[in-house]
Every structure is written in C-alpha cells, then in structure tokens.
Design a protein around this motif. Structure first.
Motif, PDB file in Angstrom:
ATOM      1  N   ASN A 351       0.895  -1.339  -0.086  1.00 34.55           N
ATOM      2  CA  ASN A 351       0.076  -0.011  -0.022  1.00 34.55           C
ATOM      3  C   ASN A 351       0.938   1.341   0.103  1.00 34.55           C
ATOM      4  OD1 ASN A 351      -2.587  -1.447  -0.116  1.00 34.55           O
ATOM      5  ND2 ASN A 351      -2.566  -1.454   2.160  1.00 34.55           N
ATOM      6  N   LYS A 352       2.015   1.152   0.651  1.00 36.48           N
ATOM      7  CA  LYS A 352       2.854   2.422   0.853  1.00 36.48           C
ATOM      8  C   LYS A 352       3.442   2.674  -0.786  1.00 36.48           C
ATOM      9  CE  LYS A 352       6.928   4.188   2.860  1.00 36.48           C
ATOM     10  NZ  LYS A 352       7.921   4.356   4.094  1.00 36.48           N
ATOM     11  N   ALA A 353       3.830   1.722  -1.605  1.00 36.92           N
ATOM     12  CA  ALA A 353       4.226   1.382  -2.648  1.00 36.92           C
ATOM     13  C   ALA A 353       3.089   2.197  -3.795  1.00 36.92           C
ATOM     14  CB  ALA A 353       4.615   0.297  -3.215  1.00 36.92           C
ATOM     15  N   MET A 354       1.969   1.637  -3.321  1.00 33.41           N
ATOM     16  CA  MET A 354       0.926   2.191  -4.371  1.00 33.41           C
ATOM     17  C   MET A 354       0.566   3.723  -4.051  1.00 33.41           C
ATOM     18  SD  MET A 354      -0.036  -0.188  -6.105  1.00 33.41           S
ATOM     19  CE  MET A 354      -1.579   0.337  -6.870  1.00 33.41           C
ATOM     20  N   LEU A 355       1.031   4.135  -2.861  1.00 33.62           N
ATOM     21  CA  LEU A 355       0.901   5.744  -2.506  1.00 33.62           C
ATOM     22  C   LEU A 355       1.906   6.318  -3.432  1.00 33.62           C
ATOM     23  CD1 LEU A 355       0.066   7.904  -0.837  1.00 33.62           C
ATOM     24  CD2 LEU A 355       1.769   7.444   0.679  1.00 33.62           C
ATOM     25  N   PHE A 356       3.260   5.703  -3.409  1.00 29.61           N
ATOM     26  CA  PHE A 356       4.519   6.412  -4.267  1.00 29.61           C
ATOM     27  C   PHE A 356       3.933   6.221  -5.621  1.00 29.61           C
ATOM     28  CE2 PHE A 356       7.551   4.810  -0.877  1.00 29.61           C
ATOM     29  CZ  PHE A 356       7.439   6.046  -0.086  1.00 29.61           C
ATOM     30  N   ILE A 357       3.442   5.300  -6.318  1.00 26.59           N
ATOM     31  CA  ILE A 357       3.011   5.196  -7.574  1.00 26.59           C
ATOM     32  C   ILE A 357       1.843   6.207  -8.020  1.00 26.59           C
ATOM     33  CG2 ILE A 357       1.741   3.613  -9.304  1.00 26.59           C
ATOM     34  CD1 ILE A 357       3.062   1.321  -7.785  1.00 26.59           C
ATOM     35  N   ALA A 358       1.114   6.424  -7.154  1.00 24.90           N
ATOM     36  CA  ALA A 358      -0.066   7.629  -7.345  1.00 24.90           C
ATOM     37  C   ALA A 358       0.627   8.992  -7.516  1.00 24.90           C
ATOM     38  CB  ALA A 358      -1.054   7.636  -6.298  1.00 24.90           C
ATOM     39  N   GLN A 359       1.720   9.210  -6.845  1.00 22.88           N
ATOM     40  CA  GLN A 359       2.544  10.330  -7.137  1.00 22.88           C
ATOM     41  C   GLN A 359       3.668  10.385  -8.094  1.00 22.88           C
ATOM     42  OE1 GLN A 359       3.358  12.137  -2.925  1.00 22.88           O
ATOM     43  NE2 GLN A 359       2.996  10.095  -2.447  1.00 22.88           N
ATOM     44  N   LYS A 360       3.709   9.049  -8.992  1.00 19.69           N
ATOM     45  CA  LYS A 360       4.640   8.788  -9.915  1.00 19.69           C
ATOM     46  C   LYS A 360       5.929   8.845  -9.459  1.00 19.69           C
ATOM     47  CE  LYS A 360       1.864  11.203 -13.498  1.00 19.69           C
ATOM     48  NZ  LYS A 360       1.220   9.981 -13.902  1.00 19.69           N
ATOM     49  N   ARG A 361       6.049   8.244  -7.930  1.00 23.31           N
ATOM     50  CA  ARG A 361       7.239   8.195  -7.630  1.00 23.31           C
ATOM     51  C   ARG A 361       7.973   6.608  -7.680  1.00 23.31           C
ATOM     52  NH1 ARG A 361       6.094  10.658  -1.620  1.00 23.31           N
ATOM     53  NH2 ARG A 361       8.123   9.825  -1.261  1.00 23.31           N
ATOM     54  N   HIS A 362       7.934   6.178  -8.901  1.00 27.46           N
ATOM     55  CA  HIS A 362       8.141   4.879  -8.870  1.00 27.46           C
ATOM     56  C   HIS A 362       9.271   4.311  -8.515  1.00 27.46           C
ATOM     57  CE1 HIS A 362       5.243   6.201 -12.444  1.00 27.46           C
ATOM     58  NE2 HIS A 362       4.724   5.118 -12.120  1.00 27.46           N
ATOM     59  N   ALA A 363      10.665   5.030  -8.741  1.00 26.38           N
ATOM     60  CA  ALA A 363      11.946   4.665  -7.988  1.00 26.38           C
ATOM     61  C   ALA A 363      11.642   4.268  -6.616  1.00 26.38           C
ATOM     62  CB  ALA A 363      12.874   5.516  -8.418  1.00 26.38           C
TER      63      ALA A 363
END
Length: 398
Positions: A351-363
């Motif tokens: 879920n934390k990763a999905m938060l990053f993805i929502a912000q386009k913080r893929h790395a």
C-alpha cells in the motif's frame, strides 16, 4: 381563530421533486376562509439557492414549506438557519418536510428543525388535512398578539427592548422565549452577566427544552470562561439536535480546554463519523486537526492508528483514506508509523508503494514492492506493480 389569518397570502414550496411541489401547491390552493382562498400565489423553488433568491424580491413570502433533503450540502436545514440569521427573512415561518424512511432518524431531524425555529416537521406522504391544519396553526400563531409583541421587541433597540420586557413581566407576562430575547438584548447592549442570567432563566423555565435558549446559554458561558457549563449545555443540545458536526467539534475543543483529551477526541470522532454520511469528512477532519494542533496534540490519524495497532486492516484503512483524499504526506507518515510497529508487513509495504505510484514516485515504490515480495513471494499484485515500476524507471533506448 380563523379570522386571524389574512387572505391574499403568498406561500413558497422548496422541494427538488417537481411532482411533490405540484401536490403540495394543490393542497395549499384549496385552503379557504369563508369560501375565499387564503393564498393568492404559490411560489416554487427547486433548491435552497433558488429559494433564497426568490425571497430577496420585494413581495414578501408569508410561509415556506421546505424539504430537508436537497442536492448538495445546502440542504433545507441550512436554508432555515440562514433565514433565522437574516434580518429581512427571519420572521418567515417554516414547515419542514422529509421523506426519510428510517424512523430512527426522525428525532434527530425534528431536533435540527426545532433548533432553527421550524414550527413542524411533516413526514411524506401526508394528507391534505394534515398540512392544512399545520399551515393554519402557523399562520394563526404568526398573527397572534403574543407573536406581534415578540416581533416588536426583537426589532427594537436593546435598551428600549429591555425596558419593554421589564414592563411586560411586571404585568405578569412571562415566558422562556421572552427571557431568551431579553438575554439577546442584554448581549447587544454589552451586558454579558445579565445576558447569562436571562439565558439561564429561559432554559430553567422551559417545560420542554427551548433549544435557542440552550444554545445562547452555552455560547455566553463559553464567552465568560465557564467551559464546564458551556460543554454541559452543548452536550444536552447535541443530544436533542445531533446533526451538527461543527457543534461536535466545539464540544471537543471545550473538553480539550478542560484537560480531558479522551472526551475531546471522542467528540471529534463523532464529528468525523457524522461528516462521512454527509460527504464533507475532509473539511471536518481539517478543523479537527487544527483544534488538536492548537493544543499541541497528535494529529487524529496517527492517534487512531495507535489505538488500533493490533488491527492492521483498520490502520491500513486510515492511510488508504488519506491517499484517496490526495493527502499524500499524511498517508506516508501513517504508513511509516505502521511499519515501525509491524516491520516488513507485505500488505502495508504494498500500500505504501501504491501511494508512491499515485505520485509517480516509481523509483521509491520499487524497494517497498521488493520487500513485500520477500515476505510473500506469491503476492501477485505486488509482482505486477513491481514490473510496471521497473519499466517506468528504465531509461529510453538510445
């Protein structure tokens, strides 16, 4: 008593349902005195905004039949509240209506309607004889000598009004409403202590709780620094009229002022829970956060997570809700706090990763997804998201 009702009156129906408007309008048009119609015109409004605009015209409205439930946040109760505060509209009487199917909600709706001065709340569908009876009673009351006295006093300057009230009470005319008006006039004159006495008298003299007096009593007690008395009055008011999130926030703030953080947060939680049902939870949460920040207390999301650390689903729900609201920094802080107590939990990491993805913080999402897969190699959603993130951070071919 019927002679009290004048003819050639103007009624207004505020209802988003056109069919219901027509039905109620037909009922009002049949009302007569000695064979002559009471209403010369029935205006119609499909929203609170439209009702407000129409009543701003030169020709006054004599009575409003208003549905509680309107589209958006500007509902019938808010319209009633706005009318009660407006000098040009505050004497227009309201009869509220509702089609609510849940009977358990009726006491709360009745309380809210009473608080802001509505005369009745009618549950749809209602018979013609029912609305005719209520309309007649309201119009008779508005034309009564007692109501005319109240209106004259309300329109008078403070000192003149106070003197008139004293004369009336010497003649034996006493009523909670008169005491409440006296309190308001003392307040206008800057006499807070006298105002407090009259508001308290209005509350104590009421056989059935006079909500306007109770509200004034709470307000003046808070202003005088008596937070304990203010919160007692507000809790009683909230019990009778529980559909006001702002009041619950005020109760929470007063409990914090009294040093009772637990009761304060309980009131805040009630405010947010109520706001969820009405679609304005984010705005209410911001007010709660501001109230807690002013007292140097922990924000409500982290506090909620702390209370539910053994329930990861509940903790995740808090952070997920923040993510959906677009409050990414707050959501990330929540995930970090959860992981500090449940390190390497695959669902939380995902879920934390999905938060990053929502912000386009893929790395930044990649390490969280990799850690989730270490804990649960069969976590297919994490594997799929990891593959997509890696493609997103790969440099374009030369």
């Amino acid at each position: 008593m019927r002679d009290l009702i004048p003819r050639d009156m103007i009624g207004m129906i505020v209802d988003p349902n056109r069919n219901m408007q027509s039905i109620i309008a037909g009922m009002l048009r049949t009302m007569t005195i000695q064979g002559k119609r009471i209403f010369k015109e029935i205006k119609k409004a499909h929203s609170s905004q439209e009702a407000w605009r129409q009543t701003g015209e030169k020709e006054p409205v004599d009575i409003i039949i208003c549905d509680i439930h309107m589209k958006g946040t500007y509902d019938g109760i808010k319209l009633l509240e706005d009318f009660s505060r407006d000098p040009l509209r505050k004497f227009i009487p309201f009869i509220m209506t509702t089609a609510v199917a849940d009977e358990s909600m009726l006491p709360a709706l009745i309380g809210s309607a009473r608080e802001w001065g509505a005369h009745y709340l009618l549950v749809k569908p209602f018979a013609r004889v029912t609305i005719e009876e209520k309309v007649r009673k309201v119009l008779e009351k508005m034309q009564s000598s007692e109501e005319q006295i109240y209106r004259k006093i309300l329109e008078a300057p403070p000192l003149e009004a106070i003197a008139t009230i004293a004369e009336l009470e010497e003649k034996g005319f006493r009523a909670p409403k008169l005491s409440n008006i006296a309190g308001e006039k003392h307040l206008e004159a800057g006499e807070k202590e006298k105002a407090a006495e009259r508001f308290e008298q209005a509350v104590s003299d009421s056989e059935t709780v006079f909500l306007s007096a109770l509200k004034n009593h709470a307000s003046i007690q808070e202003e005088l620094g008596n937070a304990d008395e203010a919160v007692t009055a507000l809790e009683k008011l909230d019990h009778l009229s529980p559909l006001d999130a702002s009041r619950k926030i005020k109760i929470g703030e007063l409990f914090l002022e009294l040093g009772n953080e637990e009761k304060g947060r309980e009131a805040f939680d009630q405010a947010v829970a109520f706001a969820k049902k009405n679609g304005n939870a984010p705005a209410v949460r911001e007010k709660v956060e501001l109230a807690l920040t002013r007292k140097g207390l922990e924000n409500p999301d982290i506090w909620t997570i702390k209370q539910n650390l053994n329930d990861l689903r509940a903790c995740n729900d808090v952070a997920l809700r923040l993510r959906k609201e677009g409050r990414f920094d707050r959501a990330e802080a929540c995930y970090d706090f959860i992981l500090s107590h449940h390190p390497n939990h695959p669902i939380v990491l995902f879920n934390k990763a999905m938060l990053f993805i929502a912000q386009k913080r893929h790395a930044e999402a990649i390490p969280a997804l990799e850690a989730a897969l270490v804990q649960d190699p069969k976590f297919e959603k994490a594997a799929s998201a990891l593959e997509q993130c890696r493609r997103s951070v790969q440099p374009p071919p030369a």
